[in-house]
Structure formats: structure tokens, C-alpha cells
Write an enzyme that holds these catalytic residues in place. Structure first.
Site, PDB file in Angstrom:
ATOM      1  N   GLU A  60       0.831  -1.207   0.000  1.00 17.54           N
ATOM      2  CA  GLU A  60       0.000   0.000   0.000  1.00 17.54           C
ATOM      3  C   GLU A  60       0.865   1.256   0.000  1.00 17.54           C
ATOM      4  O   GLU A  60       0.610   2.207  -0.742  1.00 17.54           O
ATOM      5  CB  GLU A  60      -0.907   0.012   1.246  1.00 17.54           C
ATOM      6  CG  GLU A  60      -1.937  -1.103   1.285  1.00 17.54           C
ATOM      7  CD  GLU A  60      -1.399  -2.373   1.926  1.00 17.54           C
ATOM      8  OE1 GLU A  60      -0.185  -2.661   1.802  1.00 17.54           O
ATOM      9  OE2 GLU A  60      -2.194  -3.096   2.543  1.00 17.54           O
ATOM     10  N   CYS A  95      -0.594  -0.071   7.579  1.00 15.62           N
ATOM     11  CA  CYS A  95      -1.028   0.423   6.267  1.00 15.62           C
ATOM     12  C   CYS A  95      -2.323   1.210   6.394  1.00 15.62           C
ATOM     13  O   CYS A  95      -2.565   2.146   5.628  1.00 15.62           O
ATOM     14  CB  CYS A  95      -1.226  -0.741   5.307  1.00 15.62           C
ATOM     15  SG  CYS A  95       0.335  -1.455   4.794  1.00 15.62           S
ATOM     16  N   SER A 178      15.993 -42.019 -15.119  1.00 13.56           N
ATOM     17  CA  SER A 178      15.061 -40.889 -15.168  1.00 13.56           C
ATOM     18  C   SER A 178      15.681 -39.663 -15.827  1.00 13.56           C
ATOM     19  O   SER A 178      15.008 -38.656 -16.033  1.00 13.56           O
ATOM     20  CB  SER A 178      14.613 -40.532 -13.755  1.00 13.56           C
ATOM     21  OG  SER A 178      15.725 -40.127 -12.986  1.00 13.56           O
ATOM     22  N   TRP A 180      17.188 -37.991 -19.062  1.00 10.89           N
ATOM     23  CA  TRP A 180      16.251 -36.951 -18.699  1.00 10.89           C
ATOM     24  C   TRP A 180      14.936 -37.240 -19.403  1.00 10.89           C
ATOM     25  O   TRP A 180      14.934 -37.486 -20.601  1.00 10.89           O
ATOM     26  CB  TRP A 180      16.765 -35.580 -19.104  1.00 10.89           C
ATOM     27  CG  TRP A 180      18.060 -35.242 -18.422  1.00 10.89           C
ATOM     28  CD1 TRP A 180      19.308 -35.274 -18.959  1.00 10.89           C
ATOM     29  CD2 TRP A 180      18.231 -34.818 -17.058  1.00 10.89           C
ATOM     30  NE1 TRP A 180      20.240 -34.897 -18.026  1.00 10.89           N
ATOM     31  CE2 TRP A 180      19.606 -34.611 -16.853  1.00 10.89           C
ATOM     32  CE3 TRP A 180      17.346 -34.603 -15.999  1.00 10.89           C
ATOM     33  CZ2 TRP A 180      20.109 -34.196 -15.615  1.00 10.89           C
ATOM     34  CZ3 TRP A 180      17.867 -34.192 -14.786  1.00 10.89           C
ATOM     35  CH2 TRP A 180      19.233 -33.987 -14.604  1.00 10.89           C
ATOM     36  N   ASP A 210      20.383 -40.825  -6.933  1.00 10.78           N
ATOM     37  CA  ASP A 210      20.866 -39.749  -7.817  1.00 10.78           C
ATOM     38  C   ASP A 210      22.075 -38.998  -7.270  1.00 10.78           C
ATOM     39  O   ASP A 210      22.701 -38.236  -7.993  1.00 10.78           O
ATOM     40  CB  ASP A 210      19.742 -38.708  -8.064  1.00 10.78           C
ATOM     41  CG  ASP A 210      18.513 -39.330  -8.705  1.00 10.78           C
ATOM     42  OD1 ASP A 210      18.628 -40.467  -9.196  1.00 10.78           O
ATOM     43  OD2 ASP A 210      17.458 -38.673  -8.705  1.00 10.78           O
ATOM     44  N   ARG A 217      21.352 -23.672  -9.664  1.00  6.86           N
ATOM     45  CA  ARG A 217      22.477 -23.302 -10.537  1.00  6.86           C
ATOM     46  C   ARG A 217      21.972 -22.596 -11.801  1.00  6.86           C
ATOM     47  O   ARG A 217      20.863 -22.843 -12.249  1.00  6.86           O
ATOM     48  CB  ARG A 217      23.267 -24.559 -10.902  1.00  6.86           C
ATOM     49  CG  ARG A 217      23.888 -25.219  -9.667  1.00  6.86           C
ATOM     50  CD  ARG A 217      24.716 -26.431 -10.023  1.00  6.86           C
ATOM     51  NE  ARG A 217      23.952 -27.535 -10.555  1.00  6.86           N
ATOM     52  CZ  ARG A 217      23.287 -28.430  -9.825  1.00  6.86           C
ATOM     53  NH1 ARG A 217      23.274 -28.321  -8.509  1.00  6.86           N
ATOM     54  NH2 ARG A 217      22.631 -29.416 -10.384  1.00  6.86           N
ATOM     55  N   GLY A 302      10.889 -38.986  -4.533  1.00  7.42           N
ATOM     56  CA  GLY A 302      10.375 -40.102  -5.310  1.00  7.42           C
ATOM     57  C   GLY A 302       8.991 -40.522  -4.859  1.00  7.42           C
ATOM     58  O   GLY A 302       8.346 -39.852  -4.036  1.00  7.42           O
ATOM     59  N   SER A 308       3.386 -40.466   0.795  1.00 14.04           N
ATOM     60  CA  SER A 308       3.162 -40.114   2.209  1.00 14.04           C
ATOM     61  C   SER A 308       2.617 -38.697   2.332  1.00 14.04           C
ATOM     62  O   SER A 308       1.689 -38.439   3.108  1.00 14.04           O
ATOM     63  CB  SER A 308       4.467 -40.114   3.008  1.00 14.04           C
ATOM     64  OG  SER A 308       5.010 -41.357   3.107  1.00 14.04           O
TER      65      SER A 308
HETATM   66  C1  AOF Z   1      -0.111  -5.353   4.239  1.00 13.28           C
HETATM   67  N1  AOF Z   1       0.595  -5.069   3.123  1.00 13.28           N
HETATM   68  O1  AOF Z   1       2.305  -5.428   1.754  1.00 13.28           O
HETATM   69  C2  AOF Z   1       2.112  -6.808   3.615  1.00 13.28           C
HETATM   70  C3  AOF Z   1       1.323  -7.143   4.764  1.00 13.28           C
HETATM   71  O2  AOF Z   1       6.668  -6.834   9.999  1.00 13.28           O
HETATM   72  P1  AOF Z   1       5.837  -6.142   8.968  1.00 13.28           P
HETATM   73  O3  AOF Z   1       5.503  -4.727   9.362  1.00 13.28           O
HETATM   74  O4  AOF Z   1       6.407  -6.218   7.577  1.00 13.28           O
HETATM   75  O5  AOF Z   1       4.402  -6.870   8.923  1.00 13.28           O
HETATM   76  C4  AOF Z   1       4.283  -8.158   8.410  1.00 13.28           C
HETATM   77  C5  AOF Z   1       2.847  -8.602   8.493  1.00 13.28           C
HETATM   78  O6  AOF Z   1       1.998  -7.676   7.809  1.00 13.28           O
HETATM   79  C6  AOF Z   1       2.613  -9.933   7.810  1.00 13.28           C
HETATM   80  O7  AOF Z   1       2.715 -10.995   8.723  1.00 13.28           O
HETATM   81  C7  AOF Z   1       1.191  -9.785   7.280  1.00 13.28           C
HETATM   82  O8  AOF Z   1       0.235 -10.028   8.274  1.00 13.28           O
HETATM   83  C8  AOF Z   1       1.150  -8.330   6.897  1.00 13.28           C
HETATM   84  N2  AOF Z   1       1.683  -8.160   5.557  1.00 13.28           N
HETATM   85  N3  AOF Z   1       0.223  -6.399   5.011  1.00 13.28           N
HETATM   86  O9  AOF Z   1      -1.060  -4.644   4.557  1.00 13.28           O
HETATM   87  C9  AOF Z   1       1.690  -5.745   2.783  1.00 13.28           C
HETATM   88  N4  AOF Z   1       3.233  -7.499   3.314  1.00 13.28           N
HETATM   89 ZN    ZN Z   2       0.699  -3.292   5.896  1.00 13.02          ZN
END
Ligand code: AOF
Ligand code: ZN
Length: 374
Positions: A60, A95, A178, A180, A210, A217, A302, A308
Site C-alpha cells: 500500500e 497500512c 530418469s 532426462w 541420484d 544453478r 520419489g 506419504s
Molecule cells: C499489508 N501489506 O504489503 C504486507 C502485509 O513486519 P511487517 O511490518 O512487515 O508486517 C508483516 C505482516 O503484515 C505480515 O505478517 C502480514 O500479516 C502483513 N503483511 N500487510 O497490509 C503488505 N506485506
Molecule cells: Zn501493511
């Protein structure tokens, strides 16, 4: 343009922009944001941004900054975001504050933030008089946050499986050959995948057959160095294997139910056995996240390990590389074994995100179903 179509278009765009940072934001989510103003002759996009790296500006604020850089005032505009704007102070300020201060009139987001502290930003916005709606118009944007939400809710890493198969679903001949099945373009895709995840996982069978390095890389930029994880119930991984020999340079973990010991450079995770007698994959993955901070795992294992994981419902995503070739040999190795599935309803159904041709081969990108809105 109808409101639904406009929303889809904006959220699709936000999701596509967010993908650029794949591998750079974990364990934070990928988040994209578009700010637009509805005009007489269509919509004007006045700002675009995404969360570029862990610890960096949120999407944001990136989009608002972009807006101002371009000389636009975001006041009264609509902000489209793939994730609900956060309301907490983390490594970045909330935000919601930036959105309110900028005078944004309406927020449309694709997924709620499930975090205890970060989540609930929409209520803060509403209280401040900013209309906020959750929309599922864009599948791309909705599913973008799946890995993040999986980690928060299930306390385990997001699991991506990758395998190369023939048209008849075989990953190797009866003698184990396998290399390739698919062409060089697909192998490059695998290295690219490895450079974006926290761990690459195989079973001791694959390690013995393998003797792989499992490193990324020939990629332009290694976004994160994946820890190599070997599921080794009986502790049979050879100390002469490439993995053990290079454990000093590239982090290596052996997950075992045995008392076997390894050189000090190898981290050993001792876990219990699951119902099928091999290491309990649910416990192993949970501990990879809680003890080692592994947020995403690429499984290059594999048939038994894949079986599992499938049985435990732990395959979230799959990159399936298909070569237009048929072996037609019942003794050739199948993708996954160990399950009993007498009825079609016993199968694990995924949905296709994208199918595309690469060289002679086809890549199918699939995701687990039912990680819908909440
Ligand atoms: C948003 N916009 O672009 C992201 C969000 O430690 P901080 O401040 O970076 O906060 C990380 C947390 O904020 C993350 O765990 C998730 O809940 C939220 N991420 N929120 O509004 C963003 N990356
Ligand atoms: Zn945020």
C-alpha cells in the site's frame, strides 16, 4: 465497465505485480496494490506497488509513493490490494494509517489477513469512514495469499511438489533411469524454483539413487539459499554423499526416526514414525517451520515420499513437467505410491493454475483445491 469486471482487472494486475517478489518476501506474504480513479472515459491507474522484500515497505505504501511520484493525489481514489491492509506496527507502520491519511475513499481487497495483530484492518478503515470490501472477483489475487495463510493457520510451511513424468505418469523406467525425461528448459525451471524456496526436500532413496546437490544453478539471482532436507527414516544417508560432503557450504538437514549420527555440519531432526512406518511427515514439516523457520518447501522426492505427503494432505501445489513420451511398462516407477485408492473419489484432486508448453514439454502448475475465501 461493470464494477465486477473492473475489480477483477485491478486485482489481477495487483497480483501479477506482487509475483515479481516471489522468493523475496517469505515468511511475509506476496502483496500487490493498485490505486485507481474512475474517470469519464474509463479508469485511470495512478499508482502501483508491491511488497518487494521481507522487512521492506508494504504494498500500500509503495503504491501511494508511486502515486505521488507520478504527480497524482490519491485523495478520493480506490485502492485495490491483494491482502487486507494491516493495522499493526511490525517492521513497518500500519497500512491503515497511510490509507486513511491519503484520503483513499474505498479499499477493495482479495483476502483477509488472518494475523492476530495485523488482521482486522478493514474494521479500522470502516471506523475512519473508508469503505472497505472483500472481493473474490480475481482468482489470481485470492489465491496469491494461500501460502501465507497456510503458514498462519496450519503452522507449517507451504509445500510445492515438482516432478517430471511421461504421458503415462511414470517418473523413471523399471531400472530407475530418469535422466532426462524432460528437456533443458524444464531443468532451468527447476533451478529457478529452487532459488525461491526455503528448503528442497528428498527422501533417502532419491539421495542414494541420484546423489544430487539440490542447489540452484544457472539462475540470474538466487533469492534465498534453500536448506537441503533429506527424509531418512533409518538413517541410511551415506556420509560420502554429495549432500553430506557439502553440508558445510549449504545448510543440510536429515530428518530421521533412527539414532544414526552424522557429521556436525549436518543438522539432525529426530521425529517419530507415522502410520506408514516412515518418518512422520506432518511432524517433520511442522518442525521445519517452527524450529528452522522454513516457510516454503520444494519436494523433489520419489514415489514413496510423495505418496506419504499426499496421504497426509500436505501437497499444496505442484509443478508437473510432462514429456510427450509413453513407457507403457507396468514396472516403471509411478509418480506416487503407498496409497490405497479403489475409487475415483479417493484421489486427490488439484486445480490447474496454468498449463504451458516449454520446448517439447508441457508444464502443469496445480494448486490444492478449497483454499477459498474466509
Ligand atoms: C499489508 N501489506 O504489503 C504486507 C502485509 O513486519 P511487517 O511490518 O512487515 O508486517 C508483516 C505482516 O503484515 C505480515 O505478517 C502480514 O500479516 C502483513 N503483511 N500487510 O497490509 C503488505 N506485506
Ligand atoms: Zn501493511
Amino acid at each position: 465497465m461493470t464494477d465486477e469486471r473492473r475489480t477483477k482487472r485491478m486485482l489481477d494486475l495487483a497480483a501479477r505485480v506482487a509475483w515479481r517478489a516471489w522468493g523475496d518476501t517469505d515468511p511475509n506474504p506476496l502483496v500487490g496494490c493498485v490505486i485507481a480513479r474512475e474517470g469519464g472515459r474509463g479508469d485511470e491507474i495512478i499508482g502501483i506497488g508491491h511488497h518487494r522484500r521481507f522487512g521492506g515497505l508494504h504494498a500500500e505504501r509503495e503504491a501511494l509513493a508511486d502515486c505521488r511520484r507520478r504527480g497524482h493525489d490519491p485523495k478520493g481514489a480506490t485502492l485495490y490490494c491483494t491482502l487486507e491492509p494491516c493495522r499493526h506496527v511490525g517492521k513497518q507502520p500500519p497500512c491503515t494509517e497511510a490509507v486513511i491519511e491519503a484520503g483513499i475513499a474505498r479499499v477493495v481487497y482479495a483476502r483477509r489477513d488472518p494475523g492476530h495483530e495485523s488482521g482486522g484492518g478493514c474494521a479500522v478503515l470502516e471506523t475512519a469512514g473508508v469503505e472497505s470490501v472483500c472481493s473474490d472477483a480475481s482468482m489470481l489475487a485470492t489465491r496469491l495469499s494461500d501460502p501465507f495463510i497456510c503458514r498462519v493457520r496450519e503452522n507449517r510451511p507451504w509445500v510445492i511438489a515438482k516432478w517430471a513424468q511421461t504421458l503415462d505418469g511414470k517418473i523413471a523406467t523399471r531400472t530407475g533411469e530418469s535422466q532426462w525425461i524432460t528437456g533443458p528448459l524444464m531443468r532451468r525451471r527447476v533451478h529457478r524454483l529452487r532459488s525461491r524456496v526455503d528448503a528442497v526436500l528428498v527422501g533417502s532413496g532419491t539421495a542414494a539413487a541420484d546423489d544430487p546437490m539440490l542447489t540452484a544453478r544457472d539462475v540470474r539471482r538466487v533469492r534465498r539459499v534453500a536448506t537441503r532436507v533429506v527424509l531418512d527414516t533409518g538413517g541410511r544417508l551415506s556420509h560420502d554423499s554429495a549432500l553430506v560432503r557439502t553440508a558445510g557450504q549449504t545448510p543440510t538437514v536429515v530428518v530421521t526416526a533412527s539414532e544414526a549420527t552424522f557429521p556436525a555440519s549436518v543438522r539432525v531432526l529426530r521425529v517419530g514414525r507415522g502410520g506408514d512406518g516412515v518418518v512422520d511427515v506432518t511432524e517433520a514439516l511442522g518442525r521445519l517451520w517452527t524450529e528452522l523457520g522454513v516457510a516454503s518447501v520444494l519436494v523433489e522426492a520419489g514415489p514413496r515420499v510423495l505418496g506419504s505427503l499426499l496421504q497426509a494432505g500436505l501437497i499444496d501445489e505442484a509443478f508437473v513437467h510432462i514429456a510427450p513420451m509413453v513407457l507403457g511398462d507396468a514396472e516403471a516407477m509411478s509418480v506416487a505410491v503407498g496409497r490405497t485408492a479403489p475409487r475415483l473419489t479417493d484421489g486427490r484432486r488439484l486445480s490447474v493454475v496454468r498449463a504451458r508448453a516449454l520446448g517439447e514439454d508441457v508444464e502443469l502448475w496445480c494448486r490444492r483445491r478449497g483454499t477459498g475465501q474466509s
